[in-house]
Design a protein around this motif. Structure first.
Motif, short mmCIF file in Angstrom:
data_model
loop_
_atom_site.label_atom_id
_atom_site.label_comp_id
_atom_site.label_asym_id
_atom_site.label_seq_id
_atom_site.Cartn_x
_atom_site.Cartn_y
_atom_site.Cartn_z
N UNK A 55 6.08 12.69 6.26
CA UNK A 55 5.76 13.28 4.96
C UNK A 55 4.26 13.29 4.68
N UNK A 56 3.51 12.69 5.59
CA UNK A 56 2.05 12.59 5.46
C UNK A 56 1.67 12.04 4.09
N UNK A 57 2.33 10.95 3.71
CA UNK A 57 2.13 10.31 2.42
C UNK A 57 1.11 9.18 2.55
N UNK A 58 -0.13 9.40 2.09
CA UNK A 58 -1.16 8.37 2.25
C UNK A 58 -0.86 7.10 1.45
N UNK A 59 -0.22 7.22 0.30
CA UNK A 59 0.10 6.04 -0.51
C UNK A 59 1.10 5.15 0.21
N UNK A 60 2.15 5.75 0.75
CA UNK A 60 3.16 4.98 1.48
C UNK A 60 2.56 4.38 2.74
N UNK A 61 1.72 5.12 3.45
CA UNK A 61 1.09 4.60 4.65
C UNK A 61 0.17 3.43 4.32
N UNK A 62 -0.55 3.54 3.22
CA UNK A 62 -1.40 2.43 2.78
C UNK A 62 -0.56 1.19 2.48
#
Length: 75
Positions: free
Chosen positions: A36-43
């Protein structure tokens, strides 16, 4: 996520349980975050990885203090 808890005692069984729980946790969340290219979740996942690393590092330091460096022992 409910089964994944970072705190707790520094002992082998706890470390193994946390490793298993962390593995299961990442299986479900990391692929989804990357796809999903979700930067918040990856962080968030990186922060969890950092917590896991800190836990294992504390476990290593405990063993090092109790048992010394066995890699330097000769037969």
């Amino acid at each position: 996520m409910a089964d994944y808890q970072m705190g707790g005692g520094l002992k082998l069984l706890t470390a193994l349980e946390k490793t298993q729980a962390f593995s299961e946790f990442l299986k479900g969340r990391l692929t989804q975050a990357l796809e999903s290219e979700d930067p918040t979740e990856l962080h968030y996942l990186l922060a969890q990885l950092d917590d896991y690393h800190s836990y294992l590092w504390r476990y290593y330091q405990k063993l090092q203090k109790e048992r010394g460096d066995r890699a330097n022992m000769t037969d």
